[in-house]
Write a protein that holds these residues in place. Structure first.
Motif, short mmCIF file in Angstrom:
data_model
loop_
_atom_site.label_atom_id
_atom_site.label_comp_id
_atom_site.label_asym_id
_atom_site.label_seq_id
_atom_site.Cartn_x
_atom_site.Cartn_y
_atom_site.Cartn_z
N ALA A 105 0.83 -1.21 0.00
CA ALA A 105 0.00 0.00 0.00
C ALA A 105 0.86 1.25 0.00
O ALA A 105 0.59 2.22 -0.72
CB ALA A 105 -0.92 -0.01 1.21
N SER A 106 1.88 1.25 0.82
CA SER A 106 2.76 2.41 0.91
C SER A 106 3.50 2.65 -0.40
O SER A 106 3.60 3.79 -0.88
CB SER A 106 3.76 2.21 2.06
N ALA A 107 4.03 1.58 -0.99
CA ALA A 107 4.74 1.71 -2.26
C ALA A 107 3.83 2.21 -3.37
O ALA A 107 4.29 2.86 -4.32
CB ALA A 107 5.36 0.37 -2.64
N ALA A 108 2.53 1.91 -3.26
CA ALA A 108 1.57 2.35 -4.28
C ALA A 108 1.08 3.77 -4.04
O ALA A 108 0.27 4.28 -4.81
CB ALA A 108 0.39 1.39 -4.31
N GLY A 109 1.54 4.38 -2.95
CA GLY A 109 1.15 5.76 -2.68
C GLY A 109 -0.17 5.92 -1.96
O GLY A 109 -0.72 7.03 -1.91
N LEU A 110 -0.69 4.84 -1.40
CA LEU A 110 -1.94 4.95 -0.64
C LEU A 110 -1.65 5.61 0.72
O LEU A 110 -0.55 5.49 1.27
CB LEU A 110 -2.56 3.58 -0.42
N GLU A 111 -2.65 6.27 1.28
CA GLU A 111 -2.48 6.97 2.54
C GLU A 111 -2.33 5.97 3.69
O GLU A 111 -3.12 5.04 3.81
CB GLU A 111 -3.67 7.89 2.80
N ILE A 112 -1.32 6.19 4.51
CA ILE A 112 -1.09 5.39 5.70
C ILE A 112 -1.41 6.26 6.91
O ILE A 112 -0.97 7.40 7.01
CB ILE A 112 0.36 4.89 5.79
N ALA A 125 -5.06 3.81 5.91
CA ALA A 125 -6.21 4.67 6.21
C ALA A 125 -7.38 4.26 5.32
O ALA A 125 -7.25 4.15 4.10
CB ALA A 125 -5.84 6.13 5.97
N VAL A 126 -8.53 4.03 5.93
CA VAL A 126 -9.75 3.67 5.20
C VAL A 126 -10.90 4.51 5.73
O VAL A 126 -10.87 4.97 6.87
CB VAL A 126 -10.09 2.17 5.31
N ASN A 127 -11.94 4.67 4.91
CA ASN A 127 -13.14 5.34 5.38
C ASN A 127 -14.11 4.30 5.92
O ASN A 127 -13.79 3.11 6.03
CB ASN A 127 -13.78 6.19 4.27
N GLU A 128 -15.32 4.72 6.25
CA GLU A 128 -16.29 3.81 6.85
C GLU A 128 -16.75 2.71 5.89
O GLU A 128 -17.30 1.70 6.32
CB GLU A 128 -17.50 4.59 7.35
N TYR A 129 -16.49 2.91 4.59
CA TYR A 129 -16.85 1.89 3.61
C TYR A 129 -15.70 0.91 3.37
O TYR A 129 -15.81 0.03 2.51
CB TYR A 129 -17.24 2.56 2.29
N MET A 130 -14.61 1.09 4.07
CA MET A 130 -13.37 0.30 3.93
C MET A 130 -12.63 0.65 2.64
O MET A 130 -11.81 -0.14 2.17
CB MET A 130 -13.64 -1.21 4.01
N VAL A 184 -8.71 1.59 12.26
CA VAL A 184 -10.15 1.81 12.34
C VAL A 184 -10.45 2.78 13.47
O VAL A 184 -9.58 3.13 14.27
CB VAL A 184 -10.91 0.48 12.55
N THR A 185 -11.69 3.18 13.57
CA THR A 185 -12.10 4.16 14.57
C THR A 185 -12.50 3.47 15.87
O THR A 185 -13.25 2.49 15.86
CB THR A 185 -13.30 4.98 14.05
N GLN A 186 -11.98 3.99 16.99
CA GLN A 186 -12.44 3.55 18.30
C GLN A 186 -13.76 4.27 18.58
O GLN A 186 -13.81 5.50 18.64
CB GLN A 186 -11.41 3.91 19.38
N ARG A 187 -14.84 3.54 18.71
CA ARG A 187 -16.17 4.14 18.71
C ARG A 187 -16.46 5.01 19.95
O ARG A 187 -17.31 5.90 19.90
CB ARG A 187 -17.23 3.05 18.57
N LEU A 188 -15.76 4.77 21.03
CA LEU A 188 -16.00 5.54 22.24
C LEU A 188 -15.18 6.84 22.28
O LEU A 188 -15.59 7.81 22.90
CB LEU A 188 -15.70 4.71 23.48
N THR A 189 -14.03 6.82 21.64
CA THR A 189 -13.14 7.99 21.69
C THR A 189 -13.08 8.75 20.37
O THR A 189 -12.67 9.91 20.36
CB THR A 189 -11.72 7.56 22.06
#
Length: 638
Positions: A335-342, A349-354, A370-375
């Motif tokens: 992922a990093s070599a392909a330039g995707l956001e880390i 890094a992913v959004n809620e849709y993965m 992923v997101t910690q739902r309480l914090t």
């Protein structure tokens, strides 16, 4: 062969191909052309049923593509999944259920697919003997490449490594690890399920023979053979987390003398110290050695083989085997070599849709943050159940458009510790403070999971809630009782946003074989409600021990009966005053009714009754030792 072509533009047309890529049927409205002849649907179905054996005897699922009346075929969607452990196959299977026509390929570096990696310690420990149980369906079918093709129409290529992602041309270069040949595979949608890599210490001797992790099927095979050969006498486990604890048990069962080395002050960092101390006591009771607050400095070897370890304080321990279990880091190299956001945590890094930062590339499993739902903060959560949930979401979204979300995690986890279980859900005291929850109330409760006449087993639970909103924020549970049930109840309560008051009247299933009339979890909520309402002042074992050690101990009263006291007692200067005798012995208490008094019993239920009784006689500073003797993690007199 198709002999009559339909030419009406815009009409639906379905093409069905045989296993040999010969066209069998063309449908147009209610009439079908088959082998050059026109049939109505009901007659065509009869004819096709005669060909059923042809399809399935060939071991190939027919491919159906949708075209249009111009006779042009629509292009199949190409879905390429990199990673074949948990999240990858789940994504692929979910995508197939929504799109029968898609061309789905899994690229897997190892020889195995869809491995139950969380089961590795139990295979090593001999809880089951058939290795294939780690890679088979619930009905016992091995999930290999043939299974994925025949059952799901998915091309799963093992011993194939993804080398490079070309996002601009939507291609992935892959390498056949058996013959070294490379090729480019195109994709419309790409899924990264590259998992995590074991973290390894940067110390001398790391490459000696006899040092391993427990990350792969091959690692499990290696350790299972060691357990069966019974040639190794001493082993060290570097790391006291989930895998470290489970590996300790597995090798201990093989008769190997185990030492766990943990750099942190406690085992199982997701627990608070007093809960972790209970786990440590249980591990030590199984003749395993535990060293905390001391890290690894060096592996010691002779002739290329491991003979011992040196710790940071200079201590040297003999051993012939070392298992590194100090956690994992997301495998983001591709992922990093392909330039995707880390992300800041080191995961993709992913959004809620993965979805990643590239809308045509999704990422799932241990490689993502992923997101910690309480914090609301980003976290790494390398759990097998979450990997499958994420794969389910991604598989639907990449085929049907982004319509399902993965909301995040509350970080629920559990592990087996010999006859104990230990787990947590939500926040602990440390993570709550880091997230800015500075107004929390906690309580610790000890008790059985079901009645004594049903052979109930002990549980110790610590519960957290916000003082202002009274919302439940976290729970921890350890013991030989049904810890999993307790954590499942608390996790559901947290996800539902329940308050302590809500949970105090929870309508849970009850029968003596399964729980107490007031379930242990509800009793824990009752105690916390009492504290929030000002009906009980609690004090922890660590607070009492500090006061005793510093010569500032208050009056400590054990309210059990004398025979109980003779069998088991703390030995911290306590005074025996059985609950039934207190009203007649008030003259033995301090004249100053503001003096601090601490009451307790085995689980502090009678301790609470004694405290309420004394408050009724005007004593204003009476505390209850939370959890009583059962939750006392320090050495006892008896």
């Amino acid at each position: 062969m198709l002999q009559n072509k339909t030419r009406s533009a815009g009409k639906s047309l379905f093409l069905i191909f045989s296993p040999y890529d010969n066209l069998i049927v063309v449908s147009f409205y209610n009439y079908f052309i088959f082998e050059g002849k026109s049939f109505k649907l009901k007659f065509l179905i009869k004819k096709l049923l005669r060909l059923r054996k042809l399809f399935y005897n060939a071991g190939v699922i027919p491919c159906v593509t949708k075209g249009n009346a111009s006779g042009k075929e629509a292009v199949m969607t190409k879905v390429l999944v990199i990673g074949g452990s948990a999240a990858g196959p789940k994504t692929a299977a979910r995508a197939r259920r929504f799109d029968e026509k898609a061309e789905i390929t899994i690229i897997q570096k190892s020889p195995d697919l869809s491995m139950a990696s969380c089961g590795y310690p139990y295979y090593v420990g001999g809880f089951f003997d058939d290795r294939n149980q780690l890679i088979c369906t619930p009905t016992g079918v091995v999930r290999d490449s043939k299974f994925f093709m025949n059952a799901k129409g998915i091309n799963a290529r093992t011993l194939t490594e993804a080398v490079e992602i070309d996002r601009e041309n939507k291609k992935v270069k892959v390498k056949n690890l058996e013959n070294g040949k490379t090729e480019d595979l195109s994709y419309d949608k790409l899924v990264l399920a590259t998992g995590a890599k074991p973290r390894k210490p940067n110390v001398p001797g790391i490459n000696l023979s006899g040092i391993t992790t427990l990350q792969s099927m091959q690692d499990a095979d290696y350790l299972r053979k060691i357990a069966e050969d019974k040639q190794i006498r001493k082993a060290v486990v570097i790391g006291g987390g989930l895998i470290g604890i489970e590996t300790c048990e597995a090798l201990n069962l093989a008769g190997i003398q185990i030492t766990i080395i943990e750099m942190m002050p406690q085992l199982l960092a997701f627990l608070d110290p007093e809960m972790a101390h209970l786990v440590e006591n249980h591990v030590k009771s199984k003749n395993a050695n535990v060293i905390c607050n001391n890290g690894l400095a060096e592996f010691l070897g002779k002739d290329g083989k491991l003979v011992g370890v040196k710790l940071q304080n200079g201590t040297e321990l003999d051993c012939q085997l070392a298992i590194i279990a100090i956690g994992v880091v997301p495998n983001t190299d591709l992922a990093s070599a392909a330039g995707l956001e880390i992300g800041k945590t080191g995961g993709i890094a992913v959004n809620e849709y993965m979805q990643t930062s590239d809308p045509d590339i999704y990422a799932v499993g241990d490689c993502v943050e992923v997101t910690q739902r309480l914090t609301g903060r980003k976290v790494l959560a390398p759990y097998g159940d979450l990997a499958n949930l994420q794969g389910r979401v991604a598989g639907e979204n990449l085929t049907m458009g982004n319509r399902k979300i993965f909301p995040g995690t509350i970080q629920t986890g559990i592990c087996k510790v010999f006859e104990y279980s230990a787990g947590s859900t939500g926040l602990n005291e440390r993570s709550a403070a880091q997230a800015g929850f500075n107004n929390i109330e906690t309580v610790l409760n000890a008790g059985p999971d079901k009645p004594g006449f049903m052979k109930g087993l002990p549980l110790v639970t610590k519960l957290f809630a916000d003082r202002k909103t009274r919302k439940i924020l976290g729970a921890q549970c350890v013991g030989s009782g049904d810890v999993s049930k307790q954590l499942a109840e608390w996790a559901t309560a947290i996800l539902g946003g329940l308050t302590v008051d809500d949970y105090c009247n929870a309508d849970l299933p009850y029968a003596p074989p399964f729980s107490l009339a007031i379930d242990h979890s509800i009793a824990t909520a009752h105690i916390l409600q009492n504290k929030l309402d000002g009906l009980m002042k609690g004090i922890s074992a660590s607070q009492i021990k500090y006061m005793v050690d510093t010569g500032k101990a208050p009056l400590i009263i054990d309210v059990r009966n004398s025979d109980e006291f003779e069998t088991m007692r703390l030995g911290i200067g306590e005074r025996l005053m059985p609950l039934g005798s207190i009203r007649n012995r008030l003259n033995e208490l301090p004249e100053d009714k503001n003096s601090m008094i601490v009451c307790y019993c085995k689980i502090s239920l009678r301790g609470y009754e004694a405290a309420r009784m004394l408050e009724g006689y005007g004593y204003t500073n009476v505390h209850v030792l939370e959890g009583g003797i059962m939750a006392w993690p320090y050495p006892r007199d008896k």
